[in-house]
Motif scaffolding. Structure first.
Motif, PDB file in Angstrom:
ATOM      1  N   MET A 181      37.189  21.560  25.424  1.00 13.93           N
ATOM      2  CA  MET A 181      36.527  22.305  24.255  1.00 13.93           C
ATOM      3  C   MET A 181      37.679  23.655  24.256  1.00 13.93           C
ATOM      4  SD  MET A 181      33.231  21.634  23.059  1.00 13.93           S
ATOM      5  CE  MET A 181      32.150  22.545  24.054  1.00 13.93           C
ATOM      6  N   SER A 182      37.511  24.280  23.501  1.00 16.34           N
ATOM      7  CA  SER A 182      38.296  25.740  23.272  1.00 16.34           C
ATOM      8  C   SER A 182      36.693  26.732  23.559  1.00 16.34           C
ATOM      9  CB  SER A 182      38.263  26.165  22.423  1.00 16.34           C
ATOM     10  OG  SER A 182      39.764  25.797  21.914  1.00 16.34           O
ATOM     11  N   PHE A 183      36.423  28.039  23.549  1.00 17.99           N
ATOM     12  CA  PHE A 183      35.335  28.679  23.818  1.00 17.99           C
ATOM     13  C   PHE A 183      35.660  30.323  23.174  1.00 17.99           C
ATOM     14  CE2 PHE A 183      32.366  26.143  25.821  1.00 17.99           C
ATOM     15  CZ  PHE A 183      33.301  25.028  26.686  1.00 17.99           C
ATOM     16  N   VAL A 184      34.537  31.343  22.806  1.00 17.28           N
ATOM     17  CA  VAL A 184      34.719  32.864  22.542  1.00 17.28           C
ATOM     18  C   VAL A 184      33.918  33.173  23.248  1.00 17.28           C
ATOM     19  CG1 VAL A 184      34.160  34.989  20.922  1.00 17.28           C
ATOM     20  CG2 VAL A 184      35.850  32.967  20.187  1.00 17.28           C
ATOM     21  N   THR A 185      34.480  34.485  24.510  1.00 18.13           N
ATOM     22  CA  THR A 185      32.975  34.730  25.180  1.00 18.13           C
ATOM     23  C   THR A 185      33.020  35.837  24.895  1.00 18.13           C
ATOM     24  OG1 THR A 185      34.125  32.992  27.197  1.00 18.13           O
ATOM     25  CG2 THR A 185      32.941  34.839  27.890  1.00 18.13           C
ATOM     26  N   ALA A 186      31.529  36.337  24.625  1.00 16.99           N
ATOM     27  CA  ALA A 186      31.145  37.389  24.335  1.00 16.99           C
ATOM     28  C   ALA A 186      30.652  38.155  24.931  1.00 16.99           C
ATOM     29  CB  ALA A 186      31.017  37.469  23.181  1.00 16.99           C
ATOM     30  N   THR A 187      30.925  39.810  25.342  1.00 19.66           N
ATOM     31  CA  THR A 187      29.705  40.586  26.885  1.00 19.66           C
ATOM     32  C   THR A 187      29.282  41.962  26.064  1.00 19.66           C
ATOM     33  OG1 THR A 187      31.123  39.851  28.753  1.00 19.66           O
ATOM     34  CG2 THR A 187      30.109  42.027  29.028  1.00 19.66           C
ATOM     35  N   TYR A 188      27.857  41.873  26.373  1.00 21.85           N
ATOM     36  CA  TYR A 188      27.457  42.429  25.554  1.00 21.85           C
ATOM     37  C   TYR A 188      26.983  43.380  26.800  1.00 21.85           C
ATOM     38  CZ  TYR A 188      26.988  38.779  22.124  1.00 21.85           C
ATOM     39  OH  TYR A 188      27.564  38.102  21.326  1.00 21.85           O
ATOM     40  N   LEU A 189      26.703  45.140  25.791  1.00 18.58           N
ATOM     41  CA  LEU A 189      25.001  46.034  26.397  1.00 18.58           C
ATOM     42  C   LEU A 189      24.012  45.997  25.677  1.00 18.58           C
ATOM     43  CD1 LEU A 189      26.221  48.539  28.724  1.00 18.58           C
ATOM     44  CD2 LEU A 189      26.620  50.056  27.186  1.00 18.58           C
ATOM     45  N   VAL A 190      23.478  46.373  27.378  1.00 23.64           N
ATOM     46  CA  VAL A 190      21.852  45.873  26.181  1.00 23.64           C
ATOM     47  C   VAL A 190      20.742  46.984  27.297  1.00 23.64           C
ATOM     48  CG1 VAL A 190      21.913  43.305  25.729  1.00 23.64           C
ATOM     49  CG2 VAL A 190      21.309  43.869  27.583  1.00 23.64           C
ATOM     50  N   PRO A 191      19.872  47.309  26.808  1.00 23.82           N
ATOM     51  CA  PRO A 191      19.260  48.209  27.807  1.00 23.82           C
ATOM     52  C   PRO A 191      18.374  47.535  29.067  1.00 23.82           C
ATOM     53  CG  PRO A 191      18.744  48.360  25.462  1.00 23.82           C
ATOM     54  CD  PRO A 191      19.181  47.015  25.669  1.00 23.82           C
ATOM     55  N   GLY A 192      18.962  48.219  30.135  1.00 19.82           N
ATOM     56  CA  GLY A 192      18.173  47.616  31.720  1.00 19.82           C
ATOM     57  C   GLY A 192      17.055  47.143  31.579  1.00 19.82           C
ATOM     58  N   GLY A 193      16.522  46.767  32.095  1.00 22.55           N
ATOM     59  CA  GLY A 193      14.642  46.481  32.547  1.00 22.55           C
ATOM     60  C   GLY A 193      14.458  45.362  32.043  1.00 22.55           C
ATOM     61  N   LEU A 194      14.988  44.196  31.044  1.00 18.20           N
ATOM     62  CA  LEU A 194      14.289  43.601  30.042  1.00 18.20           C
ATOM     63  C   LEU A 194      14.065  42.871  31.494  1.00 18.20           C
ATOM     64  CD1 LEU A 194      16.875  43.705  27.259  1.00 18.20           C
ATOM     65  CD2 LEU A 194      14.297  44.914  27.386  1.00 18.20           C
ATOM     66  N   ASP A 195      13.565  41.452  30.401  1.00 20.21           N
ATOM     67  CA  ASP A 195      13.591  40.008  30.816  1.00 20.21           C
ATOM     68  C   ASP A 195      15.532  39.565  30.555  1.00 20.21           C
ATOM     69  OD1 ASP A 195      12.240  36.911  31.333  1.00 20.21           O
ATOM     70  OD2 ASP A 195      13.720  37.519  31.524  1.00 20.21           O
ATOM     71  N   LEU A 196      16.554  40.005  31.478  1.00 20.75           N
ATOM     72  CA  LEU A 196      17.311  39.903  30.847  1.00 20.75           C
ATOM     73  C   LEU A 196      17.991  37.906  30.876  1.00 20.75           C
ATOM     74  CD1 LEU A 196      19.736  41.798  30.246  1.00 20.75           C
ATOM     75  CD2 LEU A 196      20.446  41.427  32.236  1.00 20.75           C
ATOM     76  N   HIS A 197      17.449  38.212  31.847  1.00 21.05           N
ATOM     77  CA  HIS A 197      18.144  35.432  31.392  1.00 21.05           C
ATOM     78  C   HIS A 197      17.085  35.645  30.418  1.00 21.05           C
ATOM     79  CE1 HIS A 197      20.230  32.295  32.536  1.00 21.05           C
ATOM     80  NE2 HIS A 197      19.104  31.869  32.636  1.00 21.05           N
ATOM     81  N   LYS A 198      16.504  35.814  30.307  1.00 21.86           N
ATOM     82  CA  LYS A 198      15.257  35.422  28.674  1.00 21.86           C
ATOM     83  C   LYS A 198      15.716  35.520  27.079  1.00 21.86           C
ATOM     84  CE  LYS A 198      10.471  35.010  26.688  1.00 21.86           C
ATOM     85  NZ  LYS A 198       9.815  36.805  25.913  1.00 21.86           N
ATOM     86  N   LYS A 199      15.942  37.072  27.300  1.00 25.54           N
ATOM     87  CA  LYS A 199      17.102  37.786  26.580  1.00 25.54           C
ATOM     88  C   LYS A 199      18.568  36.879  26.109  1.00 25.54           C
ATOM     89  CE  LYS A 199      18.366  42.091  24.446  1.00 25.54           C
ATOM     90  NZ  LYS A 199      17.484  41.840  22.913  1.00 25.54           N
ATOM     91  N   ALA A 200      19.256  36.671  27.296  1.00 25.05           N
ATOM     92  CA  ALA A 200      20.582  35.872  27.393  1.00 25.05           C
ATOM     93  C   ALA A 200      20.346  34.558  26.312  1.00 25.05           C
ATOM     94  CB  ALA A 200      21.224  36.308  28.139  1.00 25.05           C
ATOM     95  N   GLU A 201      19.107  34.007  26.781  1.00 26.17           N
ATOM     96  CA  GLU A 201      19.096  32.796  26.416  1.00 26.17           C
ATOM     97  C   GLU A 201      18.728  32.681  24.882  1.00 26.17           C
ATOM     98  OE1 GLU A 201      20.413  29.529  28.780  1.00 26.17           O
ATOM     99  OE2 GLU A 201      19.575  29.424  27.300  1.00 26.17           O
ATOM    100  N   GLY A 202      17.721  33.758  24.549  1.00 29.01           N
ATOM    101  CA  GLY A 202      17.160  33.688  23.171  1.00 29.01           C
ATOM    102  C   GLY A 202      18.442  33.935  22.252  1.00 29.01           C
ATOM    103  N   ILE A 203      19.725  34.844  22.842  1.00 22.83           N
ATOM    104  CA  ILE A 203      20.650  34.808  22.271  1.00 22.83           C
ATOM    105  C   ILE A 203      21.671  33.374  22.065  1.00 22.83           C
ATOM    106  CG2 ILE A 203      23.632  35.975  22.113  1.00 22.83           C
ATOM    107  CD1 ILE A 203      21.481  38.617  23.152  1.00 22.83           C
ATOM    108  N   ALA A 204      22.108  33.089  23.143  1.00 25.14           N
ATOM    109  CA  ALA A 204      22.804  31.719  23.263  1.00 25.14           C
ATOM    110  C   ALA A 204      22.573  30.971  22.165  1.00 25.14           C
ATOM    111  CB  ALA A 204      22.565  31.734  24.967  1.00 25.14           C
ATOM    112  N   LEU A 205      21.417  30.410  22.330  1.00 32.68           N
ATOM    113  CA  LEU A 205      20.744  29.480  21.154  1.00 32.68           C
ATOM    114  C   LEU A 205      20.249  30.178  20.013  1.00 32.68           C
ATOM    115  CD1 LEU A 205      17.532  28.248  23.645  1.00 32.68           C
ATOM    116  CD2 LEU A 205      19.265  27.363  23.186  1.00 32.68           C
TER     117      LEU A 205
END
Ligand SMILES: CCCC(=O)/C(O)=C/OP(=O)(O)O
Ligand SMILES: [Mg+2]
Length: 396
Positions: free
Chosen positions: A1-25
């Motif tokens: 399987m091939s992938f593209v991996t992206a890294t984003y800069l976002v404001p700190g102090g968020l519920d980071l995992h929730k935001k990350a999962e929300g983007i990934a889905l």
């Protein structure tokens, strides 16, 4: 399987995992936990995966891996997947992108790159020097020929159109190609030096391929291209065309609209580095850290690294630009090394003794730096360099 991996800069102090999962889905399968087990099994290969989150203040980062099965292997589909709707979703910046080798190999990369351009010019052991036509708008072919001859005989390795010189009745595109070839062939016969001329490929998108093919047939030795006024996929189509077998020089015009904010848009190392290289740019212009439209040094370092670090593609030439004069050559060689192109317009044509002297002053500055001689000491023997650093100085 091939992938593209992206890294984003976002404001700190968020519920980071929730935001990350929300983007990934949200950028892949849409929803997950409420799906029946069978559907989860069917969709697993399509689901975006949170690879890392690094919290911090004021900024945090999120890294997400996107399955290539979700998109076609082209830059428009990839950018729309990883930063399409997301680019509209508040404070977020795309700061890195990574292609696995299998996916990267589906892109052309530079067709000449550093080694190919060095072969064309016959220079292998120093930074190249490039000059830019200036003041050509409203001027005719006589001025074109005069400026080209002077820049070439003064000692530059490449000459480029300014990015604002388009096809026009005074200096038509095909005439610039034909006369450029004639003059540079003459310079080569008389000096033994091969000088490339990057004519500005411009006009409507669907005409570009045929214009470029015609230019090559007429003897064009390189093409300048304002990539971000058109799009990265247009650059890729030109680079992939077997009949367009000349180096393509990418100009950063318009890219500032996407890269300038520290909190939004796309990082310069991604846009002017990784994506221009993978799409096929052989040389990439970008503002230097000390010119007239300067970028922070950490950004120009990151661009140069993205263009030259080992990948499945050839290295592309970094071309730090804007406000460059001979006094800056020690900084440029220190910061960008031999695999770079020193590029100037005003720093050539503004020389007190004219354009040829301006070109010669740059070559004298490069020779001095590689000889580990200060510009001041070199200037004692080199009149063109002396006049240049008298006019523009030599910041220590
Ligand atoms: C970053 C692009 C620089 C450019 O297009 C240009 O024309 C520079 O001219 P000078 O600043 O060297 O006169
Ligand atoms: Mg310009």
């Amino acid at each position: 399987m091939s992938f593209v991996t992206a890294t984003y800069l976002v404001p700190g102090g968020l519920d980071l995992h929730k935001k990350a999962e929300g983007i990934a889905l949200g950028l892949t399968v849409g929803s997950w936990t409420d799906l029946p087990a069978l559907e989860q099994a069917q969709l697993k290969k399509h689901k975006g995966e949170v690879i890392a989150t690094n919290d911090g203040t004021p900024k945090a980062t999120i890294t997400i891996r996107y399955p290539a099965v979700n998109f076609t292997p082209d830059i428009p589909a990839i950018l729309t997947t990883i930063f399409g709707k997301l680019s509209l979703d508040g404070e977020i910046k795309l700061v890195d992108i990574a292609f696995d080798d299998a996916l990267a190999k589906q892109f052309p990369g530079p067709q000449f790159g550093v080694d190919g351009i060095r072969e064309l010019i016959g220079v292998h052991d120093r930074p190249l020097v490039m000059s830019i036509f200036k003041g050509m708008i409203g001027k005719g072919l006589d001025e074109f020929e005069t400026q080209l001859d002077a820049q070439a005989r003064g000692g530059v390795d490449l000459v480029k159109d300014d990015e604002i010189l388009f096809d026009n009745p005074l200096t038509p595109f095909e005439e610039r190609v034909k006369r450029g070839k004639h003059i540079l062939d003459k310079v080569e016969q008389e000096t033994g030096r091969r000088v490339l001329y990057a004519v500005n490929l411009s006009g409507r998108t669907f005409e570009l391929r045929d214009k470029a093919r015609k230019a090559v047939k007429l003897g064009a030795s390189a093409l300048l291209f304002n990539v971000f006024a058109y799009g990265l996929d247009t650059l890729q189509a030109l680079a992939e065309d077997p009949e367009i077998n000349v180096p393509i020089m990418a100009h950063p015009a318009v890219s500032g609209a996407l890269t300038a904010s520290p909190d939004y848009g796309i990082a310069n190392s991604v846009l002017l580095g990784k994506l221009l290289r993978i799409a096929g740019a052989d040389l990439v212009l970008f503002p230097s850290p000390y010119g007239s439209v300067a970028l922070p040094k950490e950004e120009t370092d990151a661009i140069a690294l993205a263009l030259t670090e080992p990948t499945v593609h050839r290295a592309a030439y970094p071309v730090p630009s804007a406000g460059i004069h001979p006094g800056l050559v020690p900084h440029l060689v220190r910061d960008f090394g031999e695999i770079s192109v020193i590029n100037a317009g005003g720093g050539i044509h503004g020389h007190p003794d004219g354009s040829a002297a301006g070109a010669t002053a740059f070559r004298q500055a490069v020779d001095a730096v590689l000889d580990d001689t200060s510009l001041e000491d070199a200037a004692l023997q080199k009149a063109e360099l002396a006049a240049a650093i008298k006019l523009w100085g030599h910041p220590l």
